[in-house]
Write an enzyme that holds these catalytic residues in place. Structure first.
Site, short mmCIF file in Angstrom:
data_model
loop_
_atom_site.label_atom_id
_atom_site.label_comp_id
_atom_site.label_asym_id
_atom_site.label_seq_id
_atom_site.Cartn_x
_atom_site.Cartn_y
_atom_site.Cartn_z
N ARG A 49 -3.34 -61.98 63.98
CA ARG A 49 -4.73 -61.61 63.69
C ARG A 49 -5.65 -62.14 64.78
O ARG A 49 -5.20 -62.79 65.71
CB ARG A 49 -5.15 -62.15 62.30
CG ARG A 49 -4.78 -63.62 62.17
CD ARG A 49 -5.68 -64.40 61.33
NE ARG A 49 -7.00 -64.48 61.86
CZ ARG A 49 -7.35 -65.26 62.90
NH1 ARG A 49 -6.46 -66.02 63.52
NH2 ARG A 49 -8.59 -65.28 63.32
N GLY A 50 -6.96 -61.87 64.64
CA GLY A 50 -7.92 -62.25 65.69
C GLY A 50 -7.97 -61.09 66.66
O GLY A 50 -6.93 -60.60 67.13
N ALA A 51 -9.20 -60.65 66.99
CA ALA A 51 -9.35 -59.40 67.73
C ALA A 51 -8.47 -59.30 68.99
O ALA A 51 -7.68 -58.36 69.12
CB ALA A 51 -10.82 -59.18 68.06
N ARG A 86 -5.45 -51.74 62.07
CA ARG A 86 -6.67 -52.38 61.55
C ARG A 86 -7.88 -51.69 62.18
O ARG A 86 -7.85 -51.38 63.37
CB ARG A 86 -6.70 -53.88 61.83
CG ARG A 86 -5.77 -54.66 60.89
CD ARG A 86 -6.02 -56.14 60.92
NE ARG A 86 -7.20 -56.54 60.17
CZ ARG A 86 -7.70 -57.78 60.20
NH1 ARG A 86 -7.13 -58.71 60.96
NH2 ARG A 86 -8.76 -58.09 59.49
N GLN A 188 -9.35 -68.57 57.12
CA GLN A 188 -8.95 -68.73 58.53
C GLN A 188 -9.53 -70.02 59.13
O GLN A 188 -8.96 -70.58 60.05
CB GLN A 188 -9.43 -67.53 59.37
CG GLN A 188 -8.66 -66.25 59.13
CD GLN A 188 -9.34 -65.37 58.11
OE1 GLN A 188 -10.02 -65.85 57.21
NE2 GLN A 188 -9.13 -64.07 58.21
N ASP A 229 -15.39 -59.24 66.60
CA ASP A 229 -14.34 -58.22 66.55
C ASP A 229 -14.76 -56.91 67.20
O ASP A 229 -13.92 -56.08 67.55
CB ASP A 229 -13.92 -57.97 65.11
CG ASP A 229 -13.13 -59.16 64.59
OD1 ASP A 229 -13.75 -60.19 64.26
OD2 ASP A 229 -11.89 -59.09 64.59
N ASN A 239 -18.27 -59.47 62.99
CA ASN A 239 -17.36 -60.62 62.96
C ASN A 239 -17.01 -60.90 61.50
O ASN A 239 -17.51 -60.24 60.59
CB ASN A 239 -18.00 -61.85 63.63
CG ASN A 239 -16.97 -62.95 63.88
OD1 ASN A 239 -15.87 -62.67 64.37
ND2 ASN A 239 -17.28 -64.17 63.53
N LYS A 240 -16.12 -61.86 61.29
CA LYS A 240 -15.62 -62.18 59.96
C LYS A 240 -16.74 -62.28 58.93
O LYS A 240 -17.79 -62.85 59.21
CB LYS A 240 -14.85 -63.50 60.05
CG LYS A 240 -14.24 -64.00 58.76
CD LYS A 240 -13.39 -62.98 58.03
CE LYS A 240 -12.27 -62.40 58.87
NZ LYS A 240 -11.63 -61.21 58.27
O1 MRU Z 1 -9.47 -60.79 59.93
P1 MRU Z 1 -9.23 -61.64 61.15
O2 MRU Z 1 -8.67 -62.98 60.83
O3 MRU Z 1 -8.44 -60.90 62.21
O4 MRU Z 1 -10.71 -61.85 61.72
C1 MRU Z 1 -10.87 -62.61 62.87
C2 MRU Z 1 -12.28 -62.84 63.23
O5 MRU Z 1 -13.19 -62.35 62.61
C3 MRU Z 1 -12.53 -63.63 64.46
O6 MRU Z 1 -13.73 -64.32 64.36
C4 MRU Z 1 -12.59 -62.65 65.62
O7 MRU Z 1 -11.45 -61.90 65.72
C5 MRU Z 1 -12.91 -63.32 66.88
S1 MRU Z 1 -11.45 -63.59 67.76
C6 MRU Z 1 -11.32 -64.48 68.98
#
Ligand code: MRU
Length: 344
Positions: A49-51, A86, A188, A229, A239-240
């Site tokens: 996970r994470g963009a 995603r 997270q 993201d 973002n999250k």
């Molecule tokens: O749903 P996730 O865990 O993939 O979401 C991640 C985030 O929102 C992070 O803040 C984002 O990807 C920034 S990554 C360096």
């Protein structure tokens, strides 16, 4: 394929391994990836996970399929399936489109595709390093920094975006402390950011998401750094879930708020935040929790739930965006400077 190593993804002896982030911090379980459908599920279930890391994971999967002999038509089909896994993090679409360009080129070879995926990996490491340098310049000695979600080496293949900034400032000896938003529903922050800060040795304190206003009102937070993201051309960003609330509070209490992202998180097709698709996720994530311990549901099992994974923050309430090429202040965003990146 080259052997490659990061905190959450490895390529070793022509096999691809993903660290299962749903089991962290108590279990470090490396999954050996089978085929592209396996990777689609790994991404959907947030095991990776994470963009930026979602994009690199999908890209390395295509490289692996190419190494195993998949032809152009098969690779195209796999690329399109991975691209859908995603919806919000645009890094996934951007890397897949970059690889599709190689696949569709008349001079296509599997070696070229593998090289392109490996280049994207190396580039992400370098982008993280640059963001770290630019962002750390905004941090003062002794700052208490609030961070939301996870944006470190578990969200990229380098040191991370916002957490990379924090790690860089820590290595510069700035004596910082981090308040870690636990980041419901999937935690997270409490699970992954705490795990990474522990490993790097940065002092931190976990807080529940609803404690931010209280801490800010007491003057206990000097800066906020988060990731993104997807960034629209006007500077609005996804973002999250919870980020928009943190940004609104930071604006109210006049606390500098920065989002940190590589240029691969900017969507050149998206004019403003209203064009960013928001992923809706499984209601059970809100009804309870899951992890290395299994799954618990604490609400009525049929409780109605609303579970958007991301929210949109307006560029008008943030201090700026730290990109790999430097800081874009709110004024620069309002003046349309992000757009210029794609016009040159
Ligand atoms: O749903 P996730 O865990 O993939 O979401 C991640 C985030 O929102 C992070 O803040 C984002 O990807 C920034 S990554 C360096």
């Amino acid at each position: 394929m080259k052997n490659l190593e990061s905190r959450g993804l490895r390529v070793q002896d022509n096999q691809l391994y993903i660290l299962d982030q749903t089991k962290l911090p108590h279990e470090e379980d490396w999954i050996k990836v089978g085929d592209y459908l396996h990777m689609v599920n790994i991404i959907k279930e947030l095991k990776t996970r994470g963009a930026p890391l979602i994009g690199i994971s999908a890209g390395m999967m295509l490289a692996l399929s190419a190494h195993r002999g998949a032809d152009g038509a098969q690779l195209e089909m796999e690329a399109l399936a991975l691209r859908e896994s995603r919806p919000t993090a645009v890094n996934l679409m951007i890397i897949i489109d970059r690889l599709l360009k190689v696949i569709r080129d008349s001079s296509f070879t599997c070696t070229k595709l593998i090289e392109e995926a490996e280049n994207a990996f190396a580039e992400d490491v370098e982008l993280c390093r640059k963001m770290g340098e630019h962002g750390a310049a905004l941090i003062n000695e002794g700052d208490n920094i609030l961070h939301h979600c996870n944006t470190g080496g578990l969200a990229t293949v380098g040191i991370g975006t916002a957490l990379g900034v924090i790690e860089t400032a820590h290595h510069q000896g700035k004596n910082i402390h981090v308040y870690v938003d636990e980041t419901r529903p999937l935690l997270q922050g409490g699970r992954l950011t705490a795990y990474e800060l522990d490993k790097v040795g940065v002092p931190y304190t976990i807080i529940c998401d609803n404690m931010v206003a209280h801490l800010m009102s007491l003057g206990k937070i000097q800066k906020v750094f988060v990731g993104s993201d997807r960034i629209a051309l006007n500077g609005d960003f996804a973002n999250k879930i919870g980020t928009q609330g943190v940004a609104t509070l930071a604006h109210h209490f006049k606390i500098p708020f920065y989002t940190v992202a590589p240029y691969t998180t900017i969507d050149p097709e998206c004019e403003d935040g209203s064009g960013i698709p928001i992923e809706q996720r499984n209601p059970d994530e809100v009804r309870g929790a899951a992890g290395h311990f299994g799954k618990v549901i604490w609400s009525p099992t049929n409780a109605n739930v609303y579970n958007p994974a991301f929210d949109i923050t307006s560029r008008d309430i943030i201090s700026g965006i730290v990109l790999d090429r430097g800081l874009y202040s709110r004024k620069m965003l309002q003046d349309g400077k992000l757009k210029e990146i794609f016009n040159t």
